[in-house]
Design a protein around this motif. Structure first.
Motif, PDB file in Angstrom:
ATOM      1  N   SER A  63       3.451  -7.871   0.005  1.00 22.31           N
ATOM      2  CA  SER A  63       3.008  -9.242   0.245  1.00 22.31           C
ATOM      3  C   SER A  63       4.078 -10.100   0.901  1.00 22.31           C
ATOM      4  CB  SER A  63       2.588  -9.894  -1.080  1.00 22.31           C
ATOM      5  OG  SER A  63       3.689  -9.969  -1.975  1.00 22.31           O
ATOM      6  N   ASP A 161       2.165  -0.312  -1.564  1.00 20.25           N
ATOM      7  CA  ASP A 161       0.861  -0.728  -1.045  1.00 20.25           C
ATOM      8  C   ASP A 161      -0.266  -0.164  -1.901  1.00 20.25           C
ATOM      9  OD1 ASP A 161       1.794  -1.641   1.901  1.00 20.25           O
ATOM     10  OD2 ASP A 161       2.767   0.247   1.387  1.00 20.25           O
ATOM     11  N   ARG A 205      -1.532 -19.142  -5.610  1.00 20.03           N
ATOM     12  CA  ARG A 205      -1.858 -18.298  -6.768  1.00 20.03           C
ATOM     13  C   ARG A 205      -1.760 -19.090  -8.061  1.00 20.03           C
ATOM     14  NH1 ARG A 205       1.433 -13.050  -6.737  1.00 20.03           N
ATOM     15  NH2 ARG A 205      -0.363 -12.401  -5.466  1.00 20.03           N
ATOM     16  N   THR A 286      -0.245  -7.839  -4.421  1.00 27.00           N
ATOM     17  CA  THR A 286      -0.428  -8.380  -3.080  1.00 27.00           C
ATOM     18  C   THR A 286      -1.691  -9.233  -3.004  1.00 27.00           C
ATOM     19  OG1 THR A 286       0.776  -6.584  -1.991  1.00 27.00           O
ATOM     20  CG2 THR A 286      -0.878  -7.742  -0.675  1.00 27.00           C
ATOM     21  N   VAL A 287      -2.749  -8.788  -3.667  1.00 25.17           N
ATOM     22  CA  VAL A 287      -4.035  -9.486  -3.682  1.00 25.17           C
ATOM     23  C   VAL A 287      -4.310  -9.955  -5.101  1.00 25.17           C
ATOM     24  CG1 VAL A 287      -6.510  -9.257  -3.246  1.00 25.17           C
ATOM     25  CG2 VAL A 287      -4.874  -8.057  -1.781  1.00 25.17           C
ATOM     26  N   THR A 341      -3.997 -12.107   2.625  1.00 26.25           N
ATOM     27  CA  THR A 341      -3.745 -10.754   3.116  1.00 26.25           C
ATOM     28  C   THR A 341      -5.022  -9.937   3.176  1.00 26.25           C
ATOM     29  OG1 THR A 341      -1.489 -10.765   2.236  1.00 26.25           O
ATOM     30  CG2 THR A 341      -2.476  -8.612   2.690  1.00 26.25           C
ATOM     31  N   THR A 344      -2.325  -4.188   4.120  1.00 30.56           N
ATOM     32  CA  THR A 344      -0.922  -3.842   4.284  1.00 30.56           C
ATOM     33  C   THR A 344      -0.846  -2.338   4.460  1.00 30.56           C
ATOM     34  OG1 THR A 344      -0.377  -3.418   1.959  1.00 30.56           O
ATOM     35  CG2 THR A 344      -0.246  -5.709   2.729  1.00 30.56           C
ATOM     36  N   ARG A 370       1.748  -6.124   7.715  1.00 29.04           N
ATOM     37  CA  ARG A 370       0.800  -6.916   6.919  1.00 29.04           C
ATOM     38  C   ARG A 370      -0.067  -7.744   7.865  1.00 29.04           C
ATOM     39  NH1 ARG A 370       0.535 -12.040   3.998  1.00 29.04           N
ATOM     40  NH2 ARG A 370       2.566 -12.677   4.858  1.00 29.04           N
TER      41      ARG A 370
END
Length: 391
Positions: A63, A161, A205, A286-287, A341, A344, A370
Motif C-alpha cells: 500500500s 501482496d 481508514r 492494503t485494502v 488501491t 498491487t 500499485r
C-alpha cells in the motif's frame, strides 16, 4: 516451588550451553530452557515514483508504493529484523508437558531515537503463547495463515501482496491435522468517498475495535510425501460504533496454500486467498475490510490475492527464489472513490549464499507496482543486500 533465575545464574547457564554442555539450552529443575534467534543486516537502494513512507523503506509494504511523484532514489540500512526467542518446556506429573514461548524483534517499533546517533529501537512482541496438550493460548500466527508457504526471501515478508500475515492473541485447539481457533478481532473501514477530513486530519481508514464477537478460523493441514497443503477458513464480524456510525456485517474468506517438494531439494510455494471483507488479513491491510455508504451502512470489499514462488538450489551453498505476487480488490467506486488501491503486484529474484550452517549472505531484486481505481499507477525498484547469523 517457584524458581527465581538471577541474571548471574542465567549468564552462567548460557556459558555452559555455549561450551557444549547442553547445545540446545539448559535444565532448571524439571524445566528445559531454550534460547536462540538471529542477527540480520539489511541494506537497500530503492527507486520509486515519489517518496516511500518510512515503514515501506524498511521492507516492502504494497500500500506504500507511491504514485504520481518525481522519481526518488534512497539508500537505507538497518538491523531491525534481528530477533530473539526464549522458550521453556516443563514435564508435569502424569507425563503431560507444558511449553511457553516469547519472541521479539525490532522491525515495526515506533519507540526509538533517530538515525543521527545511536539508532535505538524498543523490542516488539512477536509471539507470546502457551501450549498444553492440544491447546495453544496466547499471541502467535493466525490459524488462517500458512507459514510453510512463505517464500525464501531477504525481504521481511516476501510476498505481502498475497500473503496472510497476521500475529494476534487467540485460543486454538488442534486435533491431528485439524485446528479451530477464536482470535482477536479488529476492523478497518474506508470512509464514504474514500477519505474524510482535510490536511493533517485527512484519513482514508477508520480502525475500529467495536466487535461483539471474536474472529473464527478453522484449518486443515495435510502433510504428504511430496509436501504440504493447508486449507483455512475465516468467519468474522466487521463493526463500527463510534457515536457517528453504528453498523456491522459478516465477513468470510478462504485460503489455500501449498509447498510442493521437487527433485534436488527445489520447491514451489503457492498461496491463494479470496473472500468478502478480508481487509487486514491479506496484503498487509492494503485494502480495508468494508466501506461506508452515504447512509453510514457497511458494505464489504471483495479481495483475491495470489502468489507463486520457485526455489532452486544451485548447489549445497547457493540457492535462489523467483517470486510473483498480486492482489486485486473489487471496489465499488461509487462508495470508495477513485483514489483507492485497485491492484498491487510484485516480482523478485535473489541469490543467496550459505557460507556455513550459521551464516548467510545474499542479494535480491524486487519490482513492485500499485494501481488505483482512477488508472494512475506507480512503480518501485529495489536492490537489497542482507547478511544473517543464526544463533
Amino acid at each position: 516451588m517457584k524458581k527465581i533465575i538471577t541474571l548471574s545464574y542465567l549468564s552462567a547457564c548460557m556459558a555452559l550451553a555455549s561450551a557444549g554442555v547442553q547445545a540446545n539450552g539448559f535444565d532448571i529443575g524439571g524445566t528445559t530452557v531454550n534460547f536462540g534467534g538471529f542477527v540480520k543486516l539489511d541494506a537497500m537502494v530503492s527507486s520509486s515514483d515519489g517518496e516511500i513512507a518510512a515503514l515501506g523503506r524498511d521492507f516492502y509494504v504494497p500500500s506504500l508504493t507511491p504514485i504520481g511523484g518525481d522519481t526518488a532514489t534512497r539508500f537505507d540500512m538497518h538491523a531491525r529484523q534481528s530477533r530473539f526467542f526464549f522458550s521453556t518446556a516443563t514435564e508435569l506429573e502424569g507425563g503431560d508437558k507444558i511449553t511457553g514461548h516469547l519472541e521479539f524483534d525490532f522491525m515495526t517499533s515506533n519507540n526509538g531515537n533517530d538515525e543521527r546517533t545511536t539508532n535505538g529501537y524498543s523490542p516488539v512482541l512477536r509471539h507470546a503463547f502457551i501450549k498444553y496438550n492440544n491447546w495453544t493460548l496466547g499471541q502467535t500466527w493466525s490459524n488462517f495463515m500458512d507459514v510453510a508457504s512463505l517464500p525464501d526471501t531477504l525481504d521481511f515478508v516476501g510476498n505481502p501482496d498475497a500473503a496472510v500475515f497476521i500475529r494476534q492473541a487467540q485460543v486454538r485447539y488442534t486435533q491431528g491435522n485439524f485446528s479451530v481457533a477464536v482470535e482477536n478481532p479488529e476492523s478497518t473501514i474506508t470512509p464514504f468517498g474514500g477519505a474524510v477530513g482535510e490536511g493533517a486530519a485527512r484519513t482514508t481508514r477508520f480502525t475500529t475495535d467495536d466487535n461483539t464477537t471474536p474472529d473464527f478460523t478453522v484449518s486443515y493441514n495435510l502433510k504428504t510425501d511430496w509436501g504440504v497443503v493447508k486449507v483455512a477458513g475465516l468467519l468474522r464480524q466487521i463493526a463500527i460504533d463510534d457515536g457517528v456510525y453504528d453498523d456491522q456485517i459478516t465477513s468470510y474468506g478462504l485460503s489455500v496454500s501449498t509447498k510442493i517438494d521437487l527433485a534436488s531439494k527445489d520447491d514451489i510455494r503457492i498461496t491463494v486467498n479470496t473472500g468478502k471483507g478480508l481487509g487486514r488479513y491479506v496484503g498487509l491491510n492494503t485494502v480495508n475490510g468494508a466501506v461506508l455508504d452515504a447512509n453510514g451502512k457497511l458494505k464489504s470489499i471483495d479481495v483475491t490475492a495470489f502468489s507463486v514462488a520457485y526455489r532452486h538450489l544451485w548447489s549445497d551453498q547457493w540457492r535462489s527464489t523467483f517470486l510473483y505476487s498480486t492482489l486485486m480488490a473489487d471496489n465499488n467506486t461509487d462508495l470508495t472513490g477513485l483514489g483507492v488501491t485497485k491492484t498491487t503486484q510484485s516480482y523478485s529474484a535473489n541469490l543467496l549464499y550459505q557460507a556455513n550452517k550459521k551464516l548467510m549472505v545474499g542479494v535480491e531484486y524486487k519490482f513492485a507496482n500499485r494501481e488505483v481505481e482512477s488508472g494512475l499507477d506507480g512503480d518501485m525498484n529495489r536492490v537489497q543486500f542482507s547478511a544473517k547469523y543464526d544463533f
